[in-house]
Design a protein around this motif. Structure first.
Motif, PDB file in Angstrom:
ATOM      1  N   LYS A   1       0.841  -1.213   0.000  1.00  0.00           N
ATOM      2  CA  LYS A   1       0.000   0.000   0.000  1.00  0.00           C
ATOM      3  C   LYS A   1       0.866   1.249   0.000  1.00  0.00           C
ATOM      4  CE  LYS A   1      -3.988   2.217   0.737  1.00  0.00           C
ATOM      5  NZ  LYS A   1      -3.740   3.483   0.082  1.00  0.00           N
ATOM      6  N   ASN A   2       1.922   1.266   0.817  1.00  0.00           N
ATOM      7  CA  ASN A   2       2.824   2.413   0.851  1.00  0.00           C
ATOM      8  C   ASN A   2       3.513   2.606  -0.499  1.00  0.00           C
ATOM      9  OD1 ASN A   2       2.216   2.883   3.553  1.00  0.00           O
ATOM     10  ND2 ASN A   2       3.977   1.755   4.299  1.00  0.00           N
ATOM     11  N   ALA A   3       3.957   1.509  -1.096  1.00  0.00           N
ATOM     12  CA  ALA A   3       4.620   1.580  -2.399  1.00  0.00           C
ATOM     13  C   ALA A   3       3.674   2.160  -3.440  1.00  0.00           C
ATOM     14  CB  ALA A   3       5.101   0.197  -2.824  1.00  0.00           C
ATOM     15  N   TYR A   4       2.449   1.689  -3.457  1.00  0.00           N
ATOM     16  CA  TYR A   4       1.482   2.184  -4.430  1.00  0.00           C
ATOM     17  C   TYR A   4       1.163   3.660  -4.200  1.00  0.00           C
ATOM     18  CZ  TYR A   4      -2.591   2.662  -7.372  1.00  0.00           C
ATOM     19  OH  TYR A   4      -3.479   3.090  -8.330  1.00  0.00           O
ATOM     20  N   ASP A   5       0.988   4.032  -2.949  1.00  0.00           N
ATOM     21  CA  ASP A   5       0.680   5.433  -2.642  1.00  0.00           C
ATOM     22  C   ASP A   5       1.774   6.368  -3.154  1.00  0.00           C
ATOM     23  OD1 ASP A   5      -1.683   4.683  -1.438  1.00  0.00           O
ATOM     24  OD2 ASP A   5      -0.934   4.911   0.610  1.00  0.00           O
ATOM     25  N   VAL A   6       3.019   5.938  -3.042  1.00  0.00           N
ATOM     26  CA  VAL A   6       4.142   6.767  -3.499  1.00  0.00           C
ATOM     27  C   VAL A   6       4.280   6.718  -5.019  1.00  0.00           C
ATOM     28  CG1 VAL A   6       6.657   7.010  -3.462  1.00  0.00           C
ATOM     29  CG2 VAL A   6       5.411   6.637  -1.329  1.00  0.00           C
ATOM     30  N   LEU A   7       4.324   5.523  -5.578  1.00  0.00           N
ATOM     31  CA  LEU A   7       4.618   5.391  -7.005  1.00  0.00           C
ATOM     32  C   LEU A   7       3.464   5.805  -7.913  1.00  0.00           C
ATOM     33  CD1 LEU A   7       6.665   2.071  -7.032  1.00  0.00           C
ATOM     34  CD2 LEU A   7       7.495   4.432  -6.865  1.00  0.00           C
ATOM     35  N   ALA A   8       2.247   5.781  -7.418  1.00  0.00           N
ATOM     36  CA  ALA A   8       1.093   6.172  -8.234  1.00  0.00           C
ATOM     37  C   ALA A   8       0.892   7.682  -8.260  1.00  0.00           C
ATOM     38  CB  ALA A   8      -0.171   5.490  -7.724  1.00  0.00           C
ATOM     39  N   ASP A   9       1.567   8.391  -7.368  1.00  0.00           N
ATOM     40  CA  ASP A   9       1.446   9.852  -7.306  1.00  0.00           C
ATOM     41  C   ASP A   9       2.694  10.457  -7.955  1.00  0.00           C
ATOM     42  OD1 ASP A   9       2.230  12.476  -5.998  1.00  0.00           O
ATOM     43  OD2 ASP A   9       0.191  12.255  -5.233  1.00  0.00           O
ATOM     44  N   PRO A  10       2.550  11.152  -9.088  1.00  0.00           N
ATOM     45  CA  PRO A  10       3.722  11.657  -9.809  1.00  0.00           C
ATOM     46  C   PRO A  10       4.661  12.523  -8.965  1.00  0.00           C
ATOM     47  CG  PRO A  10       1.753  11.891 -11.147  1.00  0.00           C
ATOM     48  CD  PRO A  10       1.303  11.453  -9.780  1.00  0.00           C
ATOM     49  N   THR A  11       4.120  13.359  -8.106  1.00  0.00           N
ATOM     50  CA  THR A  11       4.962  14.221  -7.273  1.00  0.00           C
ATOM     51  C   THR A  11       5.729  13.411  -6.250  1.00  0.00           C
ATOM     52  OG1 THR A  11       3.393  16.044  -7.567  1.00  0.00           O
ATOM     53  CG2 THR A  11       4.963  16.226  -5.748  1.00  0.00           C
ATOM     54  N   ARG A  12       5.028  12.527  -5.560  1.00  0.00           N
ATOM     55  CA  ARG A  12       5.684  11.681  -4.544  1.00  0.00           C
ATOM     56  C   ARG A  12       6.684  10.729  -5.194  1.00  0.00           C
ATOM     57  NH1 ARG A  12       1.493   9.210  -0.377  1.00  0.00           N
ATOM     58  NH2 ARG A  12       3.433   8.715   0.683  1.00  0.00           N
ATOM     59  N   ARG A  13       6.343  10.237  -6.378  1.00  0.00           N
ATOM     60  CA  ARG A  13       7.259   9.333  -7.082  1.00  0.00           C
ATOM     61  C   ARG A  13       8.543  10.062  -7.476  1.00  0.00           C
ATOM     62  NH1 ARG A  13       5.859   5.640 -12.413  1.00  0.00           N
ATOM     63  NH2 ARG A  13       7.901   4.634 -12.554  1.00  0.00           N
ATOM     64  N   ALA A  14       8.425  11.273  -7.949  1.00  0.00           N
ATOM     65  CA  ALA A  14       9.609  12.044  -8.334  1.00  0.00           C
ATOM     66  C   ALA A  14      10.523  12.265  -7.130  1.00  0.00           C
ATOM     67  CB  ALA A  14       9.193  13.372  -8.957  1.00  0.00           C
ATOM     68  N   LYS A  15       9.948  12.593  -5.998  1.00  0.00           N
ATOM     69  CA  LYS A  15      10.743  12.778  -4.770  1.00  0.00           C
ATOM     70  C   LYS A  15      11.392  11.464  -4.358  1.00  0.00           C
ATOM     71  CE  LYS A  15       8.114  16.622  -2.856  1.00  0.00           C
ATOM     72  NZ  LYS A  15       7.224  17.065  -1.784  1.00  0.00           N
ATOM     73  N   TYR A  16      10.644  10.375  -4.440  1.00  0.00           N
ATOM     74  CA  TYR A  16      11.168   9.056  -4.078  1.00  0.00           C
ATOM     75  C   TYR A  16      12.338   8.698  -5.000  1.00  0.00           C
ATOM     76  CZ  TYR A  16      11.447   4.009  -3.443  1.00  0.00           C
ATOM     77  OH  TYR A  16      11.898   2.741  -3.208  1.00  0.00           O
ATOM     78  N   ASP A  17      12.161   8.927  -6.306  1.00  0.00           N
ATOM     79  CA  ASP A  17      13.207   8.598  -7.263  1.00  0.00           C
ATOM     80  C   ASP A  17      14.477   9.404  -7.017  1.00  0.00           C
ATOM     81  OD1 ASP A  17      11.546   6.743  -8.448  1.00  0.00           O
ATOM     82  OD2 ASP A  17      11.035   8.004 -10.171  1.00  0.00           O
ATOM     83  N   MET A  18      14.340  10.647  -6.657  1.00  0.00           N
ATOM     84  CA  MET A  18      15.505  11.482  -6.371  1.00  0.00           C
ATOM     85  C   MET A  18      16.243  10.991  -5.130  1.00  0.00           C
ATOM     86  SD  MET A  18      14.188  15.296  -7.468  1.00  0.00           S
ATOM     87  CE  MET A  18      15.345  16.045  -6.359  1.00  0.00           C
ATOM     88  N   ALA A  19      15.514  10.558  -4.117  1.00  0.00           N
ATOM     89  CA  ALA A  19      16.126  10.080  -2.881  1.00  0.00           C
ATOM     90  C   ALA A  19      16.708   8.687  -3.059  1.00  0.00           C
ATOM     91  CB  ALA A  19      15.083  10.079  -1.765  1.00  0.00           C
ATOM     92  N   ARG A  20      16.179   7.954  -3.989  1.00  0.00           N
ATOM     93  CA  ARG A  20      16.604   6.577  -4.227  1.00  0.00           C
ATOM     94  C   ARG A  20      17.981   6.586  -4.814  1.00  0.00           C
ATOM     95  NH1 ARG A  20      15.407   2.983  -8.743  1.00  0.00           N
ATOM     96  NH2 ARG A  20      15.452   0.861  -7.958  1.00  0.00           N
TER      97      ARG A  20
END
Length: 69
Positions: A50-69
């Motif tokens: 659920k946490n993964a989907y919440d982050v990756l399905a939201d373009p803004t949150r995904r972009a932040k996640y990708d930058m931190a990754r």
């Protein structure tokens, strides 16, 4: 302390996966890991999913996640 989980690895998808792929894999794994599933239910994995989907399905949150990754 909780271990860091790579959401792409958890979902077994490419970091380049599109929204439709993310949604399809989420739905498949949600059915498998849902706590109500007597054979393969896993509340901890379902929470990570659920946490993964919440982050990756939201373009803004995904972009932040990708930058931190």
């Amino acid at each position: 302390m909780a271990k860091h989980v790579d959401y792409y690895e958890f979902l077994q998808i490419s970091p380049n996966a599109d929204h439709e792929t993310i949604h399809r894999v989420y739905h498949f794994l949600a059915t498998r890991f849902h706590p109500d599933n007597p054979k393969s239910g896993d509340a901890d994995k379902f929470t990570v999913l659920k946490n993964a989907y919440d982050v990756l399905a939201d373009p803004t949150r995904r972009a932040k996640y990708d930058m931190a990754r």
